[in-house]
Design an enzyme around this catalytic site. Structure first.
Site, PDB file in Angstrom:
ATOM      1  N   LYS A 108    -109.138-114.846 -22.980  1.00 40.61           N
ATOM      2  CA  LYS A 108    -110.256-113.948 -22.684  1.00 40.61           C
ATOM      3  C   LYS A 108    -110.301-112.733 -23.611  1.00 40.61           C
ATOM      4  CE  LYS A 108    -111.021-115.538 -18.024  1.00 40.61           C
ATOM      5  NZ  LYS A 108    -109.969-116.560 -17.772  1.00 40.61           N
TER       6      LYS A 108
HETATM    7  C1  LIG Z   1    -110.260-117.841 -17.398  1.00 39.83           C
HETATM    8  C2  LIG Z   1    -109.236-118.846 -17.732  1.00 39.83           C
HETATM    9  C3  LIG Z   1    -109.533-120.215 -17.752  1.00 39.83           C
HETATM   10  C4  LIG Z   1    -110.881-120.760 -17.358  1.00 39.83           C
HETATM   11  O1  LIG Z   1    -111.907-120.423 -18.277  1.00 39.83           O
HETATM   12  P1  LIG Z   1    -113.431-120.491 -17.811  1.00 39.83           P
HETATM   13  O2  LIG Z   1    -114.209-119.897 -18.934  1.00 39.83           O
HETATM   14  O3  LIG Z   1    -113.520-119.647 -16.567  1.00 39.83           O
HETATM   15  O4  LIG Z   1    -113.763-121.903 -17.543  1.00 39.83           O
HETATM   16  C5  LIG Z   1    -108.527-121.088 -18.139  1.00 39.83           C
HETATM   17  N1  LIG Z   1    -107.292-120.647 -18.455  1.00 39.83           N
HETATM   18  C6  LIG Z   1    -106.975-119.343 -18.444  1.00 39.83           C
HETATM   19  C7  LIG Z   1    -105.591-118.932 -18.798  1.00 39.83           C
HETATM   20  C8  LIG Z   1    -107.928-118.398 -18.094  1.00 39.83           C
HETATM   21  O5  LIG Z   1    -107.604-117.098 -18.099  1.00 39.83           O
END
Ligand SMILES: *Cc1c(COP(=O)(O)O)cnc(C)c1O
Length: 456
Positions: A108
């Site tokens: 993220k």
């Molecule tokens: C947020 C997250 C996901 C999922 O991603 P999305 O965009 O919500 O589908 C998967 N793995 C990790 C480590 C995350 O932080």
């Protein structure tokens, strides 16, 4: 390029307006009014650095002067530990796209370092202020906080489900003591947090009075930043293999990350399959298998950032599936909000393949990959890796998105391997720091009152 709402009830807005608006005022999600095919650029783009490629792709979608965009992109990725930002690692029969080299060690950061700088830039242009309200299952919160901490004109309010994130994730949020950061621990699940957020954003009077915006993946700026690494990884792997097409395995929760892959494919990137991987919360896998999108209870798993039933970005995808017909989409969303389910049985989408990993499979994969490859997968990446193995194709190399550093989920690593193998200096440094966080009931009224109180 203008931005429209999936619900079709707002006038088109500019990119900057779309970023600040977050969720469209009609309750829909914002999307560019068209997705250009950029296939003729690929030869030019293939050998660009991550930052140069990000700049070229983003330019197509923004209303920001080129030099300013370049500055924002460079600043955003200077906080990463790797020169090439998202390295691609060769792992026997798949490639691992490491997306976790940013400040909070989850993918993220790729989007939220950019979004934080983008907010700061737009607000300075407009002489405006923004109060970000965000719901997190663990990783968004800390990445969003690290994207905007200490920035002028911006305050951030983050709701996490109390006790349902990992201890490390919680500390990464609550140990940030900058004056513009407010953490709330909500009694409930992530879906409760997300529904409080939706309810507050639908109160337009409140939203306007307090200049609320969002850093959740409903913000188009996040999707845009994530489109870049699909191109980057694809070019890297094509260079190493001469393959025409690649596949991506994506551990999925809110459908933001994989939706960026869908946009990349719409832009002409030769993607063979998008392999959607879920844990036991498999509503999306069920949808792609049989067309039924119906809610069930959230199950707690080893991959908490994917413990989601209502995937906020799914509406964007549905909009394309109903051929951009907003009135059909509105009917579907209304049906879903009334009954907790919707169905779309016509023409299955062949771009997507799906699968799930349960708790035991996730643990087995972590242990096996460590034993065989001497490589530690975090539990989210492990879910993707497990599902990827079932969708391999000799002509289309598989790229597994590694969404978090294993040290963020050290409890799961210990359970899988019997050893405390996963460490990272940035996380070890969190122990013993002082923290600040407000407990909250599962109530949008209480959250509103808290926000109003802080901003008074
Ligand atoms: C947020 C997250 C996901 C999922 O991603 P999305 O965009 O919500 O589908 C998967 N793995 C990790 C480590 C995350 O932080």
């Amino acid at each position: 390029m203008k931005y429209i709402s999936t619900r079709g009830k707002i006038e088109p807005v500019s990119f900057s307006e779309a970023i600040i608006m977050g969720l469209a005022r009609d309750g829909g999600l914002l999307l560019p009014d068209r997705i250009p095919d950029v296939a003729q650029k690929f030869d030019e783009w293939r050998n660009l650095s991550y930052i140069d490629l990000a700049y070229e792709i983003m330019r197509i979608f923004v209303d920001i002067p080129d030099e300013d965009l370049r500055t924002i992109v460079e600043k955003s990725y200077s906080t990463f530990n790797y020169e090439d930002v998202t390295p691609v690692v060769d792992m026997v029969n798949v490639y691992i796209l490491e997306l976790f080299h940013g400040p909070t060690l989850a993918f993220k950061d790729v989007a939220l370092q950019f979004l934080g700088n983008l907010f700061e830039y737009i607000l300075a242009q407009w002489d405006g202020e923004l109060n970000i309200l965000t719901a997190t299952s663990g990783d968004t919160g800390s990445a969003a906080i690290h994207g905007v901490r200490g920035k002028e004109r911006i305050r951030i309010f983050v709701m996490h489900p109390k006790g349902k994130t990992s201890k490390t994730q919680e500390l990464q949020m609550t140990s940030v003591l900058d004056e513009n950061v407010f953490n709330m621990a909500v009694a409930g699940t992530f879906d409760n947090c997300q529904s409080i957020m939706k309810s507050i954003f639908s109160d337009l009077e409140f939203k306007d009075r307090y200049s609320l915006g969002t850093a959740n993946s409903i913000n188009w700026g996040r999707v845009l930043a994530q489109v870049v690494y699909y191109f980057y990884a694809s070019f890297q792997v094509q260079e190493r293999t001469d393959a025409q097409r690649v596949r991506f395995a994506v551990p999925t929760g809110n459908f933001g990350d994989i939706f960026a892959g869908y946009i990349a494919s719409k832009m002409g990137l030769p993607v063979g399959k998008l392999v959607l991987a879920t844990n036991e919360n498999n509503i999306l896998a069920r949808f792609f298998n049989n067309g039924d999108y119906s809610l069930s209870q959230v199950v707690e798993t080893l991959s908490p950032s994917m413990d989601i039933q209502v995937a906020s970005n799914f509406e964007r995808y549905l909009y394309y599936r109903v051929n951009k017909n907003s009135s059909v989409l509105c009917d579907l969303m209304e049906q879903f909000s009334k009954t907790g389910s919707l169905a779309l049985h016509e023409n299955k989408d062949d771009l997507f393949e799906t699968g799930s990993a349960n708790r035991q499979e996730t643990l087995d994969v972590i242990r096996n990959c460590m034993e065989k490859n001497n490589y530690l997968l975090d539990p989210h990446t492990a879910v993707g890796y497990h599902v990827a193995q079932k969708h391999l194709n000799a002509d289309e190399p598989m790229i597994c998105l590694a969404t978090a550093h294993p040290a963020k989920f050290s409890e799961a690593i210990i359970e899988a391997t019997g050893n405390d193998l996963a460490h990272h200096p940035a996380l070890d440094a969190l122990k013993g720091l002082s923290t600040r966080c407000q407990d909250m009931p599962d109530s949008s009224a209480a959250v509103k009152e808290y926000i109003a109180g802080r901003l008074a």
